[in-house]
Motif scaffolding. Structure first.
Motif, mmCIF file in Angstrom:
data_model
loop_
_atom_site.group_PDB
_atom_site.id
_atom_site.type_symbol
_atom_site.label_atom_id
_atom_site.label_comp_id
_atom_site.label_asym_id
_atom_site.label_seq_id
_atom_site.Cartn_x
_atom_site.Cartn_y
_atom_site.Cartn_z
ATOM 1 N N VAL A 21 0.837 -1.203 0.000
ATOM 2 C CA VAL A 21 0.000 0.000 0.000
ATOM 3 C C VAL A 21 0.873 1.256 0.000
ATOM 4 C CG1 VAL A 21 -1.684 1.331 1.334
ATOM 5 C CG2 VAL A 21 -1.971 -1.140 1.088
ATOM 6 N N VAL A 22 1.873 1.292 0.860
ATOM 7 C CA VAL A 22 2.755 2.465 0.952
ATOM 8 C C VAL A 22 3.477 2.682 -0.374
ATOM 9 C CG1 VAL A 22 4.848 3.352 2.071
ATOM 10 C CG2 VAL A 22 3.007 2.376 3.456
ATOM 11 N N GLU A 23 3.900 1.593 -1.002
ATOM 12 C CA GLU A 23 4.583 1.703 -2.298
ATOM 13 C C GLU A 23 3.662 2.329 -3.341
ATOM 14 O OE1 GLU A 23 6.389 -1.206 -5.768
ATOM 15 O OE2 GLU A 23 6.229 -1.986 -3.733
ATOM 16 N N VAL A 24 2.421 1.871 -3.399
ATOM 17 C CA VAL A 24 1.473 2.412 -4.376
ATOM 18 C C VAL A 24 1.128 3.861 -4.025
ATOM 19 C CG1 VAL A 24 -0.849 2.179 -5.344
ATOM 20 C CG2 VAL A 24 0.553 0.146 -4.966
ATOM 21 N N GLU A 25 0.947 4.147 -2.746
ATOM 22 C CA GLU A 25 0.619 5.513 -2.329
ATOM 23 C C GLU A 25 1.750 6.493 -2.655
ATOM 24 O OE1 GLU A 25 -2.475 4.875 1.393
ATOM 25 O OE2 GLU A 25 -0.325 4.921 1.828
ATOM 26 N N SER A 26 2.973 5.997 -2.739
ATOM 27 C CA SER A 26 4.108 6.867 -3.048
ATOM 28 C C SER A 26 4.132 7.282 -4.516
ATOM 29 C CB SER A 26 5.423 6.178 -2.680
ATOM 30 O OG SER A 26 5.721 5.152 -3.615
ATOM 31 N N GLY A 27 3.259 6.690 -5.317
ATOM 32 C CA GLY A 27 3.184 7.057 -6.730
ATOM 33 C C GLY A 27 4.084 6.232 -7.622
ATOM 34 N N SER A 28 4.565 5.115 -7.118
ATOM 35 C CA SER A 28 5.526 4.327 -7.883
ATOM 36 C C SER A 28 4.874 3.461 -8.964
ATOM 37 C CB SER A 28 6.332 3.435 -6.938
ATOM 38 O OG SER A 28 5.486 2.469 -6.337
ATOM 39 N N VAL A 29 3.563 3.320 -8.949
ATOM 40 C CA VAL A 29 2.877 2.507 -9.950
ATOM 41 C C VAL A 29 2.429 3.438 -11.064
ATOM 42 C CG1 VAL A 29 0.947 0.960 -10.399
ATOM 43 C CG2 VAL A 29 2.141 0.862 -8.209
ATOM 44 N N ALA A 72 -5.425 4.449 -3.736
ATOM 45 C CA ALA A 72 -4.136 4.793 -4.357
ATOM 46 C C ALA A 72 -4.093 4.330 -5.812
ATOM 47 C CB ALA A 72 -2.991 4.180 -3.558
ATOM 48 N N MET A 73 -4.614 3.142 -6.073
ATOM 49 C CA MET A 73 -4.623 2.640 -7.448
ATOM 50 C C MET A 73 -5.540 3.515 -8.309
ATOM 51 S SD MET A 73 -2.492 0.157 -7.626
ATOM 52 C CE MET A 73 -2.844 -0.983 -8.935
ATOM 53 N N SER A 74 -6.673 3.932 -7.760
ATOM 54 C CA SER A 74 -7.582 4.820 -8.498
ATOM 55 C C SER A 74 -6.888 6.141 -8.827
ATOM 56 C CB SER A 74 -8.841 5.087 -7.684
ATOM 57 O OG SER A 74 -9.573 3.907 -7.523
ATOM 58 N N GLU A 75 -6.135 6.656 -7.864
ATOM 59 C CA GLU A 75 -5.406 7.907 -8.085
ATOM 60 C C GLU A 75 -4.377 7.743 -9.198
ATOM 61 O OE1 GLU A 75 -2.317 10.786 -5.693
ATOM 62 O OE2 GLU A 75 -3.827 9.699 -4.540
ATOM 63 N N GLN A 76 -3.684 6.610 -9.194
ATOM 64 C CA GLN A 76 -2.688 6.358 -10.238
ATOM 65 C C GLN A 76 -3.361 6.311 -11.614
ATOM 66 O OE1 GLN A 76 0.594 6.247 -9.782
ATOM 67 N NE2 GLN A 76 0.402 6.468 -7.578
ATOM 68 N N PHE A 77 -4.533 5.673 -11.696
ATOM 69 C CA PHE A 77 -5.233 5.591 -12.966
ATOM 70 C C PHE A 77 -5.758 6.957 -13.395
ATOM 71 C CE2 PHE A 77 -5.349 0.986 -12.430
ATOM 72 C CZ PHE A 77 -4.934 0.624 -13.697
ATOM 73 N N ARG A 79 -4.251 9.775 -12.828
ATOM 74 C CA ARG A 79 -3.087 10.445 -13.426
ATOM 75 C C ARG A 79 -2.828 9.919 -14.832
ATOM 76 N NH1 ARG A 79 1.113 9.868 -8.816
ATOM 77 N NH2 ARG A 79 -0.418 10.227 -7.219
ATOM 78 N N HIS A 80 -2.948 8.604 -14.983
ATOM 79 C CA HIS A 80 -2.751 7.999 -16.299
ATOM 80 C C HIS A 80 -3.773 8.563 -17.288
ATOM 81 C CE1 HIS A 80 -1.555 4.960 -19.202
ATOM 82 N NE2 HIS A 80 -2.826 4.662 -19.367
ATOM 83 N N LEU A 81 -5.009 8.698 -16.849
ATOM 84 C CA LEU A 81 -6.058 9.253 -17.696
ATOM 85 C C LEU A 81 -5.743 10.705 -18.051
ATOM 86 C CD1 LEU A 81 -8.802 9.013 -19.089
ATOM 87 C CD2 LEU A 81 -9.861 9.593 -16.898
ATOM 88 N N GLY A 82 -5.237 11.465 -17.078
ATOM 89 C CA GLY A 82 -4.856 12.859 -17.338
ATOM 90 C C GLY A 82 -3.803 12.952 -18.424
ATOM 91 N N ARG A 83 -2.825 12.054 -18.375
ATOM 92 C CA ARG A 83 -1.793 12.049 -19.419
ATOM 93 C C ARG A 83 -2.408 11.694 -20.774
ATOM 94 N NH1 ARG A 83 1.195 9.716 -15.168
ATOM 95 N NH2 ARG A 83 0.815 7.644 -15.984
ATOM 96 N N ALA A 84 -3.352 10.754 -20.765
ATOM 97 C CA ALA A 84 -4.011 10.382 -22.018
ATOM 98 C C ALA A 84 -4.801 11.566 -22.569
ATOM 99 C CB ALA A 84 -4.929 9.177 -21.795
ATOM 100 N N MET A 110 -8.186 5.033 -22.116
ATOM 101 C CA MET A 110 -9.465 4.704 -21.475
ATOM 102 C C MET A 110 -9.633 3.191 -21.346
ATOM 103 S SD MET A 110 -10.944 7.361 -20.424
ATOM 104 C CE MET A 110 -12.552 6.714 -20.042
ATOM 105 N N HIS A 111 -9.244 2.448 -22.379
ATOM 106 C CA HIS A 111 -9.319 0.988 -22.299
ATOM 107 C C HIS A 111 -8.421 0.479 -21.180
ATOM 108 C CE1 HIS A 111 -11.873 -0.094 -25.667
ATOM 109 N NE2 HIS A 111 -11.246 0.796 -26.426
ATOM 110 N N ASP A 112 -7.211 0.996 -21.109
ATOM 111 C CA ASP A 112 -6.276 0.597 -20.045
ATOM 112 C C ASP A 112 -6.859 0.926 -18.675
ATOM 113 O OD1 ASP A 112 -3.192 1.502 -21.787
ATOM 114 O OD2 ASP A 112 -4.482 -0.257 -21.966
ATOM 115 N N PHE A 113 -7.438 2.114 -18.564
ATOM 116 C CA PHE A 113 -8.014 2.549 -17.293
ATOM 117 C C PHE A 113 -9.150 1.613 -16.883
ATOM 118 C CE2 PHE A 113 -9.111 5.320 -13.937
ATOM 119 C CZ PHE A 113 -10.495 5.383 -13.893
ATOM 120 N N VAL A 114 -10.069 1.344 -17.800
ATOM 121 C CA VAL A 114 -11.214 0.483 -17.495
ATOM 122 C C VAL A 114 -10.737 -0.928 -17.166
ATOM 123 C CG1 VAL A 114 -13.280 -0.592 -18.492
ATOM 124 C CG2 VAL A 114 -12.871 1.849 -18.806
ATOM 125 N N ASP A 115 -9.811 -1.454 -17.954
ATOM 126 C CA ASP A 115 -9.281 -2.796 -17.683
ATOM 127 C C ASP A 115 -8.607 -2.848 -16.322
ATOM 128 O OD1 ASP A 115 -10.183 -3.621 -20.170
ATOM 129 O OD2 ASP A 115 -8.199 -3.537 -21.118
#
Length: 134
Positions: A21-29, A72-77, A79-84, A110-115
């Motif tokens: 959890v801490v690793e994902v929260e740090s933004g490493s994913v 944390a995973m939702s937050e990472q996605f 950010r990914h969506l923002g880049r897209a 969007m496909h990556d995000f939904v998947d």
């Protein structure tokens, strides 16, 4: 002795989950591969400690950690969506060819995000089922 041993294993499993959890929260994913690695780590952790008995307090802690991981995973996605979306907007500025490329990137994102979100939901459901079985 057995109760102490189980308690120690329960605490160890919680510490391992907290580390993920801490690793994902740090933004490493940041990539799909890293997301898959996190899901695989959680799956292996769940399998490794499936026979451990947890106290109600420990189950609550696991539930809180699972919620933090999901957030944390939702937050990472996001950010990914923002880049897209950014790629999409840059494509519009670059003209029609860039627009088509941007749309492709947006749709792929969007496909990556939904998947990814579906994988996360599936993993959380599996973990919840396994916790219910304990």
């Amino acid at each position: 002795m057995f109760v102490v041993s189980c308690s120690t294993l329960a605490e160890k499993s919680i510490k391992e989950l907290e580390g993920i959890v801490v690793e994902v929260e740090s933004g490493s994913v940041d990539t799909e591969k890293e997301f898959e690695e996190v899901l695989q780590s959680v799956e292996l952790l769940t399998e490794k400690y499936k026979d451990v008995e947890y106290t109600p307090e420990q189950l609550n802690e696991i539930g809180e950690l699972n919620m933090r991981l999901s957030a944390a995973m939702s937050e990472q996605f996001t950010r990914h969506l923002g880049r897209a979306l950014s790629g999409f907007m840059n494509g519009m500025v670059s003209g029609m060819d860039g627009f088509v490329d941007g749309m492709d990137g947006f749709v792929d994102g969007m496909h990556d995000f939904v998947d990814g979100m579906q994988d996360l939901v599936d993993e959380i459901e599996v973990m919840a089922d396994e916790l219910d079985d304990m």
